[in-house]
Design a protein around this motif. Structure first.
Motif, PDB file in Angstrom:
ATOM      1  N   VAL A  16       0.847  -1.193   0.000  1.00  0.00           N
ATOM      2  CA  VAL A  16       0.000   0.000   0.000  1.00  0.00           C
ATOM      3  C   VAL A  16       0.885   1.246   0.000  1.00  0.00           C
ATOM      4  CG1 VAL A  16      -1.744   1.268   1.324  1.00  0.00           C
ATOM      5  CG2 VAL A  16      -1.792  -1.229   1.269  1.00  0.00           C
ATOM      6  N   THR A  17       0.489   2.235  -0.781  1.00  0.00           N
ATOM      7  CA  THR A  17       1.062   3.580  -0.692  1.00  0.00           C
ATOM      8  C   THR A  17      -0.099   4.560  -0.518  1.00  0.00           C
ATOM      9  OG1 THR A  17       0.931   4.144  -3.047  1.00  0.00           O
ATOM     10  CG2 THR A  17       2.859   2.870  -2.334  1.00  0.00           C
ATOM     11  N   GLY A  18       0.222   5.839  -0.481  1.00  0.00           N
ATOM     12  CA  GLY A  18      -0.831   6.839  -0.375  1.00  0.00           C
ATOM     13  C   GLY A  18      -1.809   6.801  -1.524  1.00  0.00           C
ATOM     14  N   ASP A  19      -1.413   6.174  -2.631  1.00  0.00           N
ATOM     15  CA  ASP A  19      -2.304   6.046  -3.791  1.00  0.00           C
ATOM     16  C   ASP A  19      -3.249   4.865  -3.669  1.00  0.00           C
ATOM     17  OD1 ASP A  19      -1.184   8.256  -5.103  1.00  0.00           O
ATOM     18  OD2 ASP A  19       0.414   7.031  -5.968  1.00  0.00           O
ATOM     19  N   GLY A  20      -3.053   4.019  -2.653  1.00  0.00           N
ATOM     20  CA  GLY A  20      -3.914   2.857  -2.464  1.00  0.00           C
ATOM     21  C   GLY A  20      -3.142   1.556  -2.556  1.00  0.00           C
ATOM     22  N   VAL A  21      -3.862   0.465  -2.809  1.00  0.00           N
ATOM     23  CA  VAL A  21      -3.259  -0.859  -2.903  1.00  0.00           C
ATOM     24  C   VAL A  21      -2.586  -1.010  -4.264  1.00  0.00           C
ATOM     25  CG1 VAL A  21      -3.711  -3.339  -2.924  1.00  0.00           C
ATOM     26  CG2 VAL A  21      -4.958  -1.857  -1.334  1.00  0.00           C
ATOM     27  N   ILE A  22      -1.298  -1.400  -4.254  1.00  0.00           N
ATOM     28  CA  ILE A  22      -0.561  -1.554  -5.512  1.00  0.00           C
ATOM     29  C   ILE A  22      -0.178  -3.008  -5.786  1.00  0.00           C
ATOM     30  CG2 ILE A  22       0.302   0.805  -5.509  1.00  0.00           C
ATOM     31  CD1 ILE A  22       2.972  -0.234  -4.469  1.00  0.00           C
ATOM     32  N   GLY A  23      -0.412  -3.897  -4.831  1.00  0.00           N
ATOM     33  CA  GLY A  23      -0.115  -5.306  -5.038  1.00  0.00           C
ATOM     34  C   GLY A  23      -0.736  -6.151  -3.947  1.00  0.00           C
ATOM     35  N   VAL A  24      -1.104  -7.396  -4.284  1.00  0.00           N
ATOM     36  CA  VAL A  24      -1.734  -8.308  -3.326  1.00  0.00           C
ATOM     37  C   VAL A  24      -1.149  -9.704  -3.529  1.00  0.00           C
ATOM     38  CG1 VAL A  24      -3.903  -9.361  -2.547  1.00  0.00           C
ATOM     39  CG2 VAL A  24      -3.885  -6.990  -3.333  1.00  0.00           C
ATOM     40  N   HIS A  25      -0.949 -10.410  -2.427  1.00  0.00           N
ATOM     41  CA  HIS A  25      -0.551 -11.816  -2.472  1.00  0.00           C
ATOM     42  C   HIS A  25      -1.438 -12.599  -1.515  1.00  0.00           C
ATOM     43  CE1 HIS A  25       1.695 -15.530  -2.393  1.00  0.00           C
ATOM     44  NE2 HIS A  25       1.927 -15.408  -1.103  1.00  0.00           N
ATOM     45  N   ARG A  26      -1.948 -13.726  -1.985  1.00  0.00           N
ATOM     46  CA  ARG A  26      -2.698 -14.642  -1.133  1.00  0.00           C
ATOM     47  C   ARG A  26      -1.802 -15.817  -0.765  1.00  0.00           C
ATOM     48  NH1 ARG A  26      -8.461 -14.731  -4.532  1.00  0.00           N
ATOM     49  NH2 ARG A  26      -9.264 -12.733  -3.713  1.00  0.00           N
ATOM     50  N   LYS A  27      -1.668 -16.087   0.509  1.00  0.00           N
ATOM     51  CA  LYS A  27      -0.775 -17.140   1.002  1.00  0.00           C
ATOM     52  C   LYS A  27      -1.097 -18.464   0.336  1.00  0.00           C
ATOM     53  CE  LYS A  27       0.798 -18.949   5.506  1.00  0.00           C
ATOM     54  NZ  LYS A  27       0.585 -18.776   6.975  1.00  0.00           N
ATOM     55  N   VAL A  28      -0.072 -19.098  -0.195  1.00  0.00           N
ATOM     56  CA  VAL A  28      -0.242 -20.342  -0.937  1.00  0.00           C
ATOM     57  C   VAL A  28      -0.074 -21.564  -0.037  1.00  0.00           C
ATOM     58  CG1 VAL A  28       0.714 -21.764  -2.793  1.00  0.00           C
ATOM     59  CG2 VAL A  28       0.451 -19.285  -3.122  1.00  0.00           C
ATOM     60  N   HIS A  29       0.973 -21.574   0.772  1.00  0.00           N
ATOM     61  CA  HIS A  29       1.289 -22.746   1.590  1.00  0.00           C
ATOM     62  C   HIS A  29       0.710 -22.572   2.992  1.00  0.00           C
ATOM     63  CE1 HIS A  29       4.482 -22.579  -1.530  1.00  0.00           C
ATOM     64  NE2 HIS A  29       4.202 -23.862  -1.603  1.00  0.00           N
ATOM     65  N   GLN A  30      -0.022 -23.571   3.448  1.00  0.00           N
ATOM     66  CA  GLN A  30      -0.762 -23.466   4.701  1.00  0.00           C
ATOM     67  C   GLN A  30      -0.238 -24.464   5.730  1.00  0.00           C
ATOM     68  OE1 GLN A  30      -4.652 -24.003   2.773  1.00  0.00           O
ATOM     69  NE2 GLN A  30      -5.110 -21.916   3.359  1.00  0.00           N
ATOM     70  N   PRO A  31       0.189 -23.988   6.890  1.00  0.00           N
ATOM     71  CA  PRO A  31       0.707 -24.893   7.918  1.00  0.00           C
ATOM     72  C   PRO A  31      -0.406 -25.504   8.755  1.00  0.00           C
ATOM     73  CG  PRO A  31       0.845 -22.649   8.698  1.00  0.00           C
ATOM     74  CD  PRO A  31       0.291 -22.583   7.292  1.00  0.00           C
ATOM     75  N   LEU A  32      -0.152 -26.696   9.217  1.00  0.00           N
ATOM     76  CA  LEU A  32      -1.014 -27.347  10.218  1.00  0.00           C
ATOM     77  C   LEU A  32      -2.479 -27.198   9.846  1.00  0.00           C
ATOM     78  CD1 LEU A  32       1.092 -26.266  13.325  1.00  0.00           C
ATOM     79  CD2 LEU A  32       1.167 -28.430  12.080  1.00  0.00           C
ATOM     80  N   GLY A  33      -3.313 -26.588  10.707  1.00  0.00           N
ATOM     81  CA  GLY A  33      -4.738 -26.520  10.453  1.00  0.00           C
ATOM     82  C   GLY A  33      -5.217 -25.233   9.818  1.00  0.00           C
ATOM     83  N   GLU A  34      -4.307 -24.434   9.252  1.00  0.00           N
ATOM     84  CA  GLU A  34      -4.732 -23.153   8.682  1.00  0.00           C
ATOM     85  C   GLU A  34      -5.733 -23.337   7.550  1.00  0.00           C
ATOM     86  OE1 GLU A  34      -1.895 -19.638   8.294  1.00  0.00           O
ATOM     87  OE2 GLU A  34      -2.444 -19.957   6.205  1.00  0.00           O
ATOM     88  N   ASN A  35      -5.641 -24.458   6.831  1.00  0.00           N
ATOM     89  CA  ASN A  35      -6.560 -24.701   5.720  1.00  0.00           C
ATOM     90  C   ASN A  35      -8.008 -24.882   6.175  1.00  0.00           C
ATOM     91  OD1 ASN A  35      -5.705 -27.251   6.886  1.00  0.00           O
ATOM     92  ND2 ASN A  35      -6.767 -28.245   5.202  1.00  0.00           N
ATOM     93  N   LEU A  36      -8.225 -25.045   7.470  1.00  0.00           N
ATOM     94  CA  LEU A  36      -9.593 -25.148   7.979  1.00  0.00           C
ATOM     95  C   LEU A  36     -10.297 -23.796   7.967  1.00  0.00           C
ATOM     96  CD1 LEU A  36      -8.921 -27.433  11.098  1.00  0.00           C
ATOM     97  CD2 LEU A  36      -9.757 -28.127   8.821  1.00  0.00           C
ATOM     98  N   TYR A  37      -9.522 -22.711   7.851  1.00  0.00           N
ATOM     99  CA  TYR A  37     -10.092 -21.365   7.984  1.00  0.00           C
ATOM    100  C   TYR A  37      -9.817 -20.475   6.772  1.00  0.00           C
ATOM    101  CZ  TYR A  37      -9.978 -23.343  12.606  1.00  0.00           C
ATOM    102  OH  TYR A  37     -10.126 -24.218  13.663  1.00  0.00           O
ATOM    103  N   TYR A  38      -8.806 -20.829   5.963  1.00  0.00           N
ATOM    104  CA  TYR A  38      -8.450 -20.028   4.793  1.00  0.00           C
ATOM    105  C   TYR A  38      -8.341 -20.928   3.563  1.00  0.00           C
ATOM    106  CZ  TYR A  38      -6.769 -16.451   8.127  1.00  0.00           C
ATOM    107  OH  TYR A  38      -6.658 -15.529   9.130  1.00  0.00           O
ATOM    108  N   GLU A  39      -8.721 -20.389   2.424  1.00  0.00           N
ATOM    109  CA  GLU A  39      -8.428 -21.025   1.150  1.00  0.00           C
ATOM    110  C   GLU A  39      -6.989 -20.654   0.756  1.00  0.00           C
ATOM    111  OE1 GLU A  39      -9.522 -23.519  -2.005  1.00  0.00           O
ATOM    112  OE2 GLU A  39     -10.642 -23.005  -0.182  1.00  0.00           O
ATOM    113  N   ALA A  40      -6.341 -21.495  -0.015  1.00  0.00           N
ATOM    114  CA  ALA A  40      -4.975 -21.225  -0.454  1.00  0.00           C
ATOM    115  C   ALA A  40      -4.962 -20.363  -1.708  1.00  0.00           C
ATOM    116  CB  ALA A  40      -4.240 -22.530  -0.721  1.00  0.00           C
TER     117      ALA A  40
END
Length: 283
Positions: free
Chosen positions: A105-129
Motif C-alpha cells: 500500500v502507498t498513499g495512492d492505495g493498494v498496488i499489489g496483493v498476495h494470497r498465502k499459498v502454503h498453509q501450515p497445520l490446520g490453517e486450511n480449515l479457515y483459509y483457502e490457499a
C-alpha cells in the motif's frame, strides 16, 4: 550511489483495528524519521492471526475480521503510509471465501496483493490457499511478497525472483515450537528455522529479503520475532532479534544485486531441463 532504506517490524497485532491503526502510525512515524521507503509489517497486522493452529482442540476462539481491498480499513492504512510503501497482512474474502493475504500500500492505495499459498497445520480449515506468485513494480523497485510458511518452499521465492523481484517482503506470524520448545525464544528450534529460511532464500536467489514477524503472544501462539533485512549474499544487514522493534538497513539495491551476481548469477546458471520432478514416495 542510491541508498534506499528498508525496514521490517517485529510487532504484536491483535483483533482491535483502532489499536492496529495507532500501532501502524507509530511504526510508520519511526520509520519515516529514518528515511525508510519500504516498511514490512507482520502477517495479520490488520485484525490479528488465528489464536491457535492446534487441530486437536476447539479451534480458534475467534476469526480475524474480513478486510475488503477497496474498503475503509486499507484506505486508512494508505493515508498513514503516504509516500512510503507499506506491506502488511490481513484477512481477505472473495465470494465469502477467506484468504490469508498481504497487500502493498502507498498513499495512492493498494498496488499489489498476495494470497498465502502454503498453509501450515490446520490453517486450511479457515483459509483457502492462493494460487500464484507474482512480482510487481513499486516506488522502491520490483517487489514480491510471501507470507510465513511460503518461505519454507524454495520454489516460491524462486518464482518471484524469476519474475524480476529485486526485493521480497516475507511477512509472518511465525510461532515457537509447540513441542520441545525452548524457554529462551532465541534458542527455540522454530526460531532457528525461521532465520535459516531467510538467509537461504536471499542467498539462493541473490535478492534483498525483508522479513517481518509478530512478537509476543496471541491465544496459544508465542511468536519468535526476529524481523530482519538480509542482503543478496545471505548476510543479515539488520535484525530485531527476539525483541519488538524495527530492523532498518540502507541498501543500494541495484549495486547490491549487481555485485552479488557479477561472477556467479544463480538465476542465469540454472539448468531447468535437468530438474525432473518426481512425486515423493511416502512410507
Amino acid at each position: 550511489m542510491t541508498i534506499t532504506h528498508l525496514a521490517a517490524a517485529s510487532a504484536n497485532f491483535g483483533r482491535d483495528l483502532d489499536q492496529a491503526y495507532a500501532q501502524i502510525a507509530g511504526l510508520v512515524a519511526e520509520a519515516r524519521a529514518e528515511d525508510v521507503r519500504l516498511l514490512a509489517l507482520p502477517e495479520a497486522a490488520l485484525g490479528g492471526y488465528l489464536s491457535t493452529l492446534h487441530t486437536d482442540g476447539d479451534g480458534p476462539d475467534s476469526l480475524p475480521p474480513i478486510i475488503d481491498l477497496d474498503g475503509p480499513e486499507l484506505r486508512k492504512v494508505a493515508e498513514i503510509a503516504g509516500d512510503m510503501t507499506l506491506v502488511l497482512g490481513f484477512c481477505e474474502a472473495d465470494d465469502g471465501i477467506r484468504y490469508n493475504s498481504a497487500a502493498a500500500v502507498t498513499g495512492d492505495g493498494v498496488i499489489g496483493v498476495h494470497r498465502k499459498v502454503h498453509q501450515p497445520l490446520g490453517e486450511n480449515l479457515y483459509y483457502e490457499a492462493g494460487e500464484v506468485f507474482r512480482a510487481f513494480d513499486t516506488p522502491v523497485g520490483r517487489l514480491g511478497m510471501l507470507i510465513c510458511y511460503d518461505k519454507a518452499f524454495p520454489e516460491a521465492a524462486r518464482a518471484l525472483a524469476l519474475d524480476g523481484a529485486e526485493v521480497v517482503a516475507c511477512i509472518s506470524a511465525w510461532p515457537s515450537s509447540r513441542t520441545a520448545g525452548a524457554t529462551d525464544i532465541a534458542e527455540d528450534r522454530w526460531t532457528k528455522r525461521f532465520n535459516l529460511f531467510d538467509h537461504a532464500r536471499a542467498l539462493e536467489n541473490q535478492i534483498i529479503w525483508v522479513a517481518a514477524n509478530q512478537v509476543g503472544t496471541f491465544g496459544s501462539m508465542r511468536f519468535v520475532a526476529n524481523a530482519k533485512i538480509v542482503g543478496p549474499g545471505g548476510d543479515v544487514l539488520a535484525t530485531t532479534g527476539s525483541e519488538a522493534g524495527l530492523a532498518i538497513a540502507g541498501v543500494d539495491i541495484g549495486e547490491a544485486l549487481d555485485t552479488a551476481r557479477r561472477s556467479m548469477f544463480h538465476l542465469r546458471d540454472r539448468r531447468p531441463d535437468t530438474y525432473v520432478m518426481k512425486v515423493p514416495v511416502h512410507a
